[in-house]
Scaffold this active site. Sequence first.
Site, short mmCIF file in Angstrom:
data_model
loop_
_atom_site.label_atom_id
_atom_site.label_comp_id
_atom_site.label_asym_id
_atom_site.label_seq_id
_atom_site.Cartn_x
_atom_site.Cartn_y
_atom_site.Cartn_z
N LYS A 219 0.84 -1.20 0.00
CA LYS A 219 0.00 0.00 0.00
C LYS A 219 0.88 1.25 0.00
O LYS A 219 1.89 1.30 0.71
CB LYS A 219 -0.89 0.00 1.25
CG LYS A 219 -1.85 -1.16 1.30
CD LYS A 219 -2.96 -1.03 0.28
CE LYS A 219 -3.96 -2.18 0.40
NZ LYS A 219 -5.05 -2.07 -0.59
N ASP A 247 -0.47 -0.19 -4.47
CA ASP A 247 -1.90 0.13 -4.46
C ASP A 247 -2.11 1.43 -3.72
O ASP A 247 -1.80 1.53 -2.53
CB ASP A 247 -2.65 -1.02 -3.75
CG ASP A 247 -4.15 -0.85 -3.78
OD1 ASP A 247 -4.63 0.17 -4.33
OD2 ASP A 247 -4.85 -1.74 -3.27
N GLU A 273 -2.01 0.10 -8.78
CA GLU A 273 -3.45 -0.13 -8.62
C GLU A 273 -4.16 1.11 -8.07
O GLU A 273 -3.65 1.76 -7.15
CB GLU A 273 -3.62 -1.31 -7.65
CG GLU A 273 -5.05 -1.64 -7.28
CD GLU A 273 -5.11 -2.92 -6.45
OE1 GLU A 273 -4.27 -3.83 -6.66
OE2 GLU A 273 -5.99 -3.02 -5.58
N GLU A 300 -11.64 -3.02 -8.15
CA GLU A 300 -12.30 -3.47 -6.92
C GLU A 300 -13.45 -2.54 -6.52
O GLU A 300 -14.35 -2.96 -5.81
CB GLU A 300 -11.28 -3.57 -5.77
CG GLU A 300 -10.73 -2.25 -5.29
CD GLU A 300 -9.70 -2.41 -4.18
OE1 GLU A 300 -8.63 -2.96 -4.46
OE2 GLU A 300 -9.98 -1.99 -3.05
N ASP A 323 -14.25 -7.65 -8.68
CA ASP A 323 -14.53 -7.93 -7.27
C ASP A 323 -15.77 -8.80 -7.17
O ASP A 323 -16.81 -8.47 -7.76
CB ASP A 323 -14.74 -6.61 -6.52
CG ASP A 323 -14.96 -6.85 -5.04
OD1 ASP A 323 -14.00 -6.67 -4.28
OD2 ASP A 323 -16.08 -7.22 -4.64
N HIS A 350 -9.61 -9.15 -7.46
CA HIS A 350 -9.33 -8.52 -6.16
C HIS A 350 -9.78 -9.45 -5.03
O HIS A 350 -10.84 -10.06 -5.11
CB HIS A 350 -10.13 -7.21 -6.08
CG HIS A 350 -10.22 -6.63 -4.71
ND1 HIS A 350 -11.43 -6.47 -4.03
CD2 HIS A 350 -9.26 -6.17 -3.87
CE1 HIS A 350 -11.19 -5.92 -2.86
NE2 HIS A 350 -9.89 -5.72 -2.72
MG LIG Z 1 -6.79 -2.47 -3.83
#
Ligand SMILES: [Mg+2]
Length: 433
Positions: A219, A247, A273, A300, A323, A350
């Site tokens: 992240k 992401d 992402e 997602e 998703d 995802h």
């Molecule tokens: Mg994500």
Amino acid sequence: MIKITNISVEDVRFPTSKDLTGSDAIHTDPDYSATYVTVETSDLKLKGYGIAFTLGEGNDIVSKCIESYIPIFKNITCDELEKNIGKLWYDCADHSQLRWLGPEKGVVHMALAAIFNALWDLIAKKNNKPLWKFVVESKPDVIMNWLTFKYIEDALSKDDAYNILLENQKSIESRIKVLNEEGYPSYTTAAGWLGYSNEKIIELCNKYIKLGWKHFKIKVGNNLDEDVKRLEVIRKTIGDDCSIMVDANQQWSIKQSIEHINAYKKFNLLFVEEPTSPDDVIGFKKIKESVGDVNLATGEACGGRIMFKQFFETKAIDICQIDSCRLGSINEILTVLLMAHKLKIPVFPHAGGVGLCEYVQHLCMIDYILINGEKDNKVVEYQDSLHEHFKYPCIIKEGNYMLPRDNGYSIEMKEQSVKTYSYPNGDYWKSNK
Ligand SMILES: [Mg+2]
């Protein structure tokens, strides 16, 4: 004749905000939660289970919305359900009053997804098969009746879809054999939640390398210098043979996206992402034009097939991340997989959330066996928390998802888990208010 006798929904919340599991640049303290749907039938042993996934607050709103759809399914037989599942999908998606709250997006669509996830679980169990097996062993003519072509036939016609299904029939057995032997490759998100310290990330990267993973998602999004430092630490820990992806969870403007992504180039990322708003197709195009050959991924938070059509046709993304609880279950997911295949966008589902790994293990297998036949340049998300609450959790071997063996769609929770984490009256929440 087995009938549906009752559909109920529980608001189940796991207190993941306590250790920051799931934390990212925007969702800083999620409590991974599920609207847990149970479909009962006149055969007391045959039940379907399904979820939508949320981050805690608002789980009750999705649950309430699910209740509004329940009358549509009262007293229909399981045979009628299986035969008419395509029409029933539109009875919900085009509900003359609820539709105003979407259409086909947001809470209403998540509620639809939860119900249809439970209904597909029921149908697979009634046929004594894991869901992936039920789907790939169904004939193309049958599958065509499940799909959701409305608004996307200009991108994927019925003939296109039928021909893709037909073409792949001859390879089904050999692909199942491959998956039995090799499984389907995954990447781990579990080492890189934004709330984790560098020490914890190093420890987790080492742990997952030992377990067989070669792809690590991290992240990013709050502070460019800190992100670059964290990426340096991770690259040093995992070496050059492993892949890193990042992401940003929609954190940046277009200008910031370009600045951040260009600064990360030296790490040779597999993809970036959700740099910006999940609805901003034009924004993604502008980012792509300014970052060279860096792959962009999103999906997602993509409300449905119509948004995916925009991203695919404009080539605004390189990787589609469907998703399982935001798209309208198998009906719409299969449609998007077929459209992605036609338009040559690879799908990396995802799965950061509760129960999503249990779902995507079926979806990646279906994509490979029935539609795409390619897996070695793809990776599906895996994160390792909360599996202990499921009766039939996904099985991973050396970083690969293995073919699910149990009947259904793998989302039935342990009764004690539902009891403990029901909100607000479960034992956990009563003593932790
Ligand atoms: Mg994500």
